[in-house]
Write a protein that holds these residues in place. Structure first.
Motif, PDB file in Angstrom:
ATOM      1  N   CYS A   1       8.488  14.252 -11.866  1.00 31.35           N
ATOM      2  CA  CYS A   1       7.773  13.496 -10.821  1.00 31.35           C
ATOM      3  C   CYS A   1       8.611  13.494  -9.543  1.00 31.35           C
ATOM      4  CB  CYS A   1       7.521  12.067 -11.284  1.00 31.35           C
ATOM      5  SG  CYS A   1       6.623  11.087 -10.050  1.00 31.35           S
TER       6      CYS A   1
ATOM      7  N   ILE B   1       8.413  11.379  -7.033  1.00 31.60           N
ATOM      8  CA  ILE B   1       8.510  10.088  -6.343  1.00 31.60           C
ATOM      9  C   ILE B   1       9.885   9.435  -6.533  1.00 31.60           C
ATOM     10  CG2 ILE B   1       7.429   7.790  -6.073  1.00 31.60           C
ATOM     11  CD1 ILE B   1       5.572   9.999  -5.201  1.00 31.60           C
ATOM     12  N   LYS B   2      10.469   9.658  -7.703  1.00 29.16           N
ATOM     13  CA  LYS B   2      11.845   9.210  -7.973  1.00 29.16           C
ATOM     14  C   LYS B   2      12.057   7.707  -7.878  1.00 29.16           C
ATOM     15  CE  LYS B   2      14.046  13.567  -6.908  1.00 29.16           C
ATOM     16  NZ  LYS B   2      13.923  14.504  -5.879  1.00 29.16           N
ATOM     17  N   CYS B   3      11.167   6.922  -8.445  1.00 26.41           N
ATOM     18  CA  CYS B   3      11.386   5.469  -8.531  1.00 26.41           C
ATOM     19  C   CYS B   3      12.694   5.267  -9.300  1.00 26.41           C
ATOM     20  CB  CYS B   3      10.232   4.799  -9.265  1.00 26.41           C
ATOM     21  SG  CYS B   3       8.653   5.111  -8.467  1.00 26.41           S
TER      22      CYS B   3
ATOM     23  N   PHE C   1      13.911   3.184 -11.283  1.00 18.32           N
ATOM     24  CA  PHE C   1      13.970   2.576 -12.622  1.00 18.32           C
ATOM     25  C   PHE C   1      13.273   3.428 -13.681  1.00 18.32           C
ATOM     26  CE2 PHE C   1      10.721   0.898  -9.788  1.00 18.32           C
ATOM     27  CZ  PHE C   1       9.591   1.390 -10.410  1.00 18.32           C
ATOM     28  N   CYS C   2      12.863   4.646 -13.318  1.00 16.32           N
ATOM     29  CA  CYS C   2      11.975   5.425 -14.197  1.00 16.32           C
ATOM     30  C   CYS C   2      12.647   6.712 -14.681  1.00 16.32           C
ATOM     31  CB  CYS C   2      10.701   5.754 -13.418  1.00 16.32           C
ATOM     32  SG  CYS C   2       9.615   6.929 -14.256  1.00 16.32           S
TER      33      CYS C   2
ATOM     34  N   THR D   1      11.222   9.420 -15.833  1.00 16.05           N
ATOM     35  CA  THR D   1      10.542  10.623 -15.332  1.00 16.05           C
ATOM     36  C   THR D   1      11.034  10.953 -13.923  1.00 16.05           C
ATOM     37  OG1 THR D   1       8.580   9.959 -16.577  1.00 16.05           O
ATOM     38  CG2 THR D   1       8.293  11.688 -14.956  1.00 16.05           C
ATOM     39  N   GLY D   2      11.235   9.904 -13.128  1.00 20.14           N
ATOM     40  CA  GLY D   2      11.695  10.095 -11.756  1.00 20.14           C
ATOM     41  C   GLY D   2      13.044  10.809 -11.689  1.00 20.14           C
TER      42      GLY D   2
ATOM     43  N   GLY E   1       1.182   8.549 -17.662  1.00 19.77           N
ATOM     44  CA  GLY E   1       2.298   9.291 -18.242  1.00 19.77           C
ATOM     45  C   GLY E   1       3.234   9.755 -17.137  1.00 19.77           C
TER      46      GLY E   1
ATOM     47  N   GLY F   1       4.508  11.722 -13.892  1.00 15.43           N
ATOM     48  CA  GLY F   1       3.954  12.285 -12.669  1.00 15.43           C
ATOM     49  C   GLY F   1       3.157  11.325 -11.824  1.00 15.43           C
TER      50      GLY F   1
ATOM     51  N   SER G   1       1.637   5.372  -7.472  1.00 11.81           N
ATOM     52  CA  SER G   1       2.736   4.669  -6.813  1.00 11.81           C
ATOM     53  C   SER G   1       2.342   4.271  -5.389  1.00 11.81           C
ATOM     54  CB  SER G   1       3.964   5.578  -6.780  1.00 11.81           C
ATOM     55  OG  SER G   1       3.637   6.787  -6.120  1.00 11.81           O
TER      56      SER G   1
HETATM   57 FE1  SF4 Z   1       7.646   6.465 -10.047  1.00  9.36          FE
HETATM   58 FE2  SF4 Z   1       5.558   6.801 -11.712  1.00  9.36          FE
HETATM   59 FE3  SF4 Z   1       6.920   8.919 -10.811  1.00  9.36          FE
HETATM   60 FE4  SF4 Z   1       8.070   7.285 -12.558  1.00  9.36          FE
HETATM   61  S1  SF4 Z   1       6.274   8.568 -12.939  1.00  9.36           S
HETATM   62  S2  SF4 Z   1       9.009   8.144 -10.699  1.00  9.36           S
HETATM   63  S3  SF4 Z   1       7.203   5.321 -11.932  1.00  9.36           S
HETATM   64  S4  SF4 Z   1       5.714   7.498  -9.584  1.00  9.36           S
END
Ligand code: SF4
Ligand code: SAH
Length: 298
Positions: free
Chosen positions: A69, A71-73, A75-76, A78-79, A114, A116, A148
């Motif tokens: 993903c 976006i790189k939040c 706390f995540c 996947t990010g 999930g 992304g 997001s």
């Molecule tokens: Fe943010 Fe959602 Fe991407 Fe995780 S999957 S980094 S929470 S946008």
């Protein structure tokens, strides 16, 4: 096949895909949640989660829309991967087909929660939703997309799928707090986002779900709850609190105490909105919100 006409072959080429998705691994959690690791021919992998709830007959599939993903939040899990690539519509549909084939039970609900950011892969997301509607008999009302906060996607979604449910990963009440957690806040600031959500509601009449990951000492201050009430005052929405799920053993974040979660919830409820706390599903196999990293489980 040689017994198929040239015309039919080229038509099939145009309209269909032969699945190349591989079933790599399956983990079953104590609460019955199942996490599948799927692999594509180019080596990319994604995870899909199947959730069952004791008091409900439905099977809900949590579908990924991208490998990794962008976006790189902070706390995540996947990010942390960054974006590997967008998934094709067929690769999203395959996630549900794989679950149905494995369990022999029909999936009734889909949450695009999930890996992304769904609205950064809008056309393929839309293609998958249409297949779910038309071919798997999963109506738009049974489908939720979580974003997001990609504003152009939100407005397009209102026009294209007014019956579906929209969930927004808000996680803060102010620009200052949100930009530390969800970097896309710098592109689509929270005030513009809330304006877009009001437009979404005006177009669709569908109540929005606001998701809020509660992280100890980061965004769980009761003042933040009061500010959230002000921010969301004129928006038709429910609020879903998600206590933070750890993404690695030396994570610098933790979830607030039960008492703090209760008080935060209590303050939000003063606004008259429906507030729920999301049940943890599958955290013993790293299948809970934010824990999907595409790694093999030992
Ligand atoms: Fe943010 Fe959602 Fe991407 Fe995780 S999957 S980094 S929470 S946008
Ligand atoms: N990418 C989309 C949808 C997937 S995530 C989005 O961000 O909206 C589903 C929810 O889990 C989102 O609200 C996301 O912010 C949240 N989440 C991410 N990491 C988490 C973690 N470590 N603990 C709890 N929730 C988390």
């Amino acid at each position: 096949m040689t017994n198929v006409s040239k015309g039919l072959k080229s038509k099939l080429n145009e309209i269909s895909v032969i699945s190349n998705t591989n079933f790599l691994q399956k983990c079953i959690a104590e609460d019955g949640t199942i996490k599948y690791l799927l692999g594509f021919p180019d080596g990319e992998r994604v995870e899909t989660v199947l959730m069952r709830f004791d008091n409900r007959p439905n099977l809900t599939a949590c579908v990924s829309t991208q490998a990794g993903c962008p976006i790189k939040c902070i706390f995540c899990a996947t990010g942390k991967l960054g974006l590997k690539r967008d998934l094709l519509s067929a690769e999203m549909v395959d996630q549900v087909m794989m679950i149905q084939r494995d369990t022999n039970i029909k999936v009734s609900n889909i949450v695009f929660m999930g890996q992304g950011e769904p609205f950064l892969n809008y056309d393929n997301l839309a293609g998958a939703i249409k297949v779910f509607n038309r071919s798997l008999d999963i109506g738009a009302r049974k489908i939720t997309v979580s974003t997001s906060g990609v504003i152009p996607g939100i407005l397009k979604f209102a026009d294209d799928f007014p019956q579906a449910t929209l969930a927004i990963s808000l996680h803060a009440a102010t620009h200052e707090t949100r930009k530390k957690l969800v970097p896309i806040e710098n592109k689509y600031p929270i005030d513009d986002l809330v304006e877009a959500l009001k437009k979404y509601y005006d177009k669709t009449n569908r109540r929005i779900t606001i998701e809020y990951v509660l992280i100890k000492d980061i965004n769980d201050d009761l003042n933040e709850a009061k500010m959230l009430n002000l921010l969301l005052k004129n928006l038709h929405c429910n609020i879903n609190l998600i206590p933070y799920n750890p993404i690695n053993s030396n994570s610098k974040f933790s979830e607030p105490s039960e008492n703090q979660i209760k008080m935060f919830k209590y303050i939000l409820e003063l606004s008259g909105k429906k507030v729920t706390v999301r049940l943890k599903r599958g955290d013993d196999i790293s299948a809970a919100c934010g824990q999907l990293s595409g790694e093999y489980n030992k």
